[in-house]
Design a protein around this motif. Structure first.
Motif, mmCIF file in Angstrom:
data_model
loop_
_atom_site.group_PDB
_atom_site.id
_atom_site.type_symbol
_atom_site.label_atom_id
_atom_site.label_comp_id
_atom_site.label_asym_id
_atom_site.label_seq_id
_atom_site.Cartn_x
_atom_site.Cartn_y
_atom_site.Cartn_z
ATOM 1 N N CYS A 190 -3.616 19.491 -0.650
ATOM 2 C CA CYS A 190 -3.402 18.519 0.135
ATOM 3 C C CYS A 190 -3.476 18.976 1.639
ATOM 4 O O CYS A 190 -2.479 19.173 2.260
ATOM 5 C CB CYS A 190 -2.083 17.565 -0.045
ATOM 6 N N GLY A 223 0.816 -1.276 -0.066
ATOM 7 C CA GLY A 223 -0.111 -0.117 -0.119
ATOM 8 C C GLY A 223 0.847 1.178 -0.025
ATOM 9 O O GLY A 223 0.292 2.539 0.178
ATOM 10 N N GLY A 264 -5.135 5.999 5.165
ATOM 11 C CA GLY A 264 -6.012 4.834 4.672
ATOM 12 C C GLY A 264 -5.310 4.818 3.146
ATOM 13 O O GLY A 264 -4.789 5.616 2.373
ATOM 14 N N PRO A 265 -5.706 3.554 2.398
ATOM 15 C CA PRO A 265 -5.295 3.638 0.855
ATOM 16 C C PRO A 265 -5.942 4.623 -0.037
ATOM 17 O O PRO A 265 -5.197 5.028 -1.052
ATOM 18 C CB PRO A 265 -5.945 2.305 0.562
ATOM 19 N N GLU A 266 -7.192 5.149 0.377
ATOM 20 C CA GLU A 266 -7.675 6.266 -0.727
ATOM 21 C C GLU A 266 -6.855 7.409 -0.454
ATOM 22 O O GLU A 266 -6.367 8.225 -1.623
ATOM 23 C CB GLU A 266 -9.202 6.296 -0.428
ATOM 24 N N ARG A 267 -6.360 7.672 0.760
ATOM 25 C CA ARG A 267 -5.602 9.081 0.984
ATOM 26 C C ARG A 267 -4.430 8.908 0.434
ATOM 27 O O ARG A 267 -3.795 9.915 -0.354
ATOM 28 C CB ARG A 267 -5.503 9.036 2.512
ATOM 29 N N ALA A 292 -3.414 7.047 -2.122
ATOM 30 C CA ALA A 292 -3.494 7.030 -3.727
ATOM 31 C C ALA A 292 -3.733 8.766 -3.950
ATOM 32 O O ALA A 292 -3.109 9.060 -5.113
ATOM 33 C CB ALA A 292 -4.600 6.303 -4.020
ATOM 34 N N ALA A 293 -4.433 9.328 -3.419
ATOM 35 C CA ALA A 293 -4.770 10.550 -3.826
ATOM 36 C C ALA A 293 -3.561 11.581 -3.633
ATOM 37 O O ALA A 293 -3.256 12.562 -4.372
ATOM 38 C CB ALA A 293 -5.998 11.271 -2.842
ATOM 39 N N GLN A 340 3.425 4.231 -2.034
ATOM 40 C CA GLN A 340 3.932 4.634 -3.278
ATOM 41 C C GLN A 340 4.857 5.525 -3.066
ATOM 42 O O GLN A 340 4.957 6.336 -2.191
ATOM 43 C CB GLN A 340 2.644 5.300 -4.055
ATOM 44 N N HIS A 360 -1.050 10.886 -6.199
ATOM 45 C CA HIS A 360 -1.271 11.488 -7.579
ATOM 46 C C HIS A 360 -1.031 12.936 -7.743
ATOM 47 O O HIS A 360 -0.531 13.365 -8.529
ATOM 48 C CB HIS A 360 -2.999 11.156 -7.649
#
Length: 291
Positions: free
Chosen positions: A225, A150, A272-275, A277-278, A152, A281
């Motif tokens: 952010c 998880g 969390g994973p969505e955070r 990824a965002a 990046q 990005h």
């Protein structure tokens, strides 16, 4: 070279050797490797892939760092990089015998290592996570192995217009980190509180890391952010003495290279994973860093 030229090379290299029967283990069957050059965010790298699309590894043309996805393929990667540099093209397809014991000619090997360097050091400890050994693995490769968990990572992030770069910007369950590595093999590094000394002389690594994290935080916030914390990690390749236990939640941590990536796996979850990824990005957008 035009695309037609590359196509002609492919056709030429697809011609199989006619020196007799092929052994059952396919020891002499040729495999095609593709070498492509990639320039972005001030980086300049070669990426080498197999016919299947699987990665062999990459070469950083600025630092000379060689990242090998599988240590067995290192000789193939270096040979492919050498042929690419000789050809001076945007993309090169070439055959490499699958027998990995075949070495370069001594003169070619010496010339290639003089330009790329040789990162085959064998003194690093195993990964603390208990996974596969990471003997001599460059920091970039160690960080990228966190992807399955998880995390990046964005490499060579330009900070503003002054030309400075964040070598590695890591996003994951444990938070956001700027990561700087200092290669000090053969030298004694001592951390005592907020002071780092190299062979008894004070070094500015901690101050530089804090400023880098602050600048990164400011640019990410300016890009939208909100409510983030950016911490810094100084990675030492060399002998590191830590005089007192560090606070794992401190703004800046100093660690030896062999504890990466285990040190990040051990951190408590804050994103969390969505955070993740965002945020990653946003970090990959050139506009984020050109302020």
């Amino acid at each position: 070279m035009t695309r037609t030229g590359v196509g002609q090379l492919v056709d030429t290299y697809r011609t199989r050797l006619k020196s007799g029967a092929v052994p059952a283990d396919n020891a002499f069957v040729e495999q095609l490797l593709t070498v492509r050059r990639w320039r972005r965010y001030g980086a300049d790298r070669l990426f080498v892939t197999q016919e299947s699309g699987a990665r062999v590894g990459s070469v950083d043309l600025q630092s000379g760092e060689v990242v090998v996805d599988d240590p067995v393929l290192e000789d193939r990667l270096r040979r492919a990089a050498q042929e690419f540099l000789r050809a001076d093209v945007a993309e090169l397809v070439l055959p490499v015998p699958s027998r990995t014991s075949e070495a370069l000619e001594p003169a070619d090997q010496a010339a290639l290592e003089a330009w790329l360097g040789n990162d085959r050091d064998s003194n690093d400890a195993l990964d603390l996570s208990g996974g596969r050994a990471e003997r001599g693995s460059p920091l970039r490769a160690r960080l990228e192995r966190l992807a399955a968990e998880g995390w990046q990572v964005v490499h060579d992030v330009p900070l503003g217009r002054q030309g400075s770069l964040v070598a590695h910007l890591l996003f994951g369950p444990g938070g956001i980190f700027t990561i700087a590595e200092h290669k000090l093999a053969g030298r004694h590094v001592r951390l005592d509180g907020r002071v780092i000394e190299v062979d008894g002389e004070s070094a500015s690594y901690l101050r530089d890391a804090r400023l880098e994290a602050q600048r990164t935080h400011a640019l990410l916030v300016a890009a939208g952010c909100a409510s983030i914390t950016v911490r810094s990690v100084v990675v030492i390749q060399g002998e590191l003495e830590i005089a007192a236990r560090q606070d794992p939640l401190a703004p800046t941590l100093v660690v030896p290279r062999h504890v990466v990536p285990a040190v990040f796996r051990a951190m408590p979850t804050v994103l969390g994973p969505e955070r993740v990824a965002a945020l990653a990005h946003v970090a990959r957008q050139r506009a984020t860093w050109g302020r």
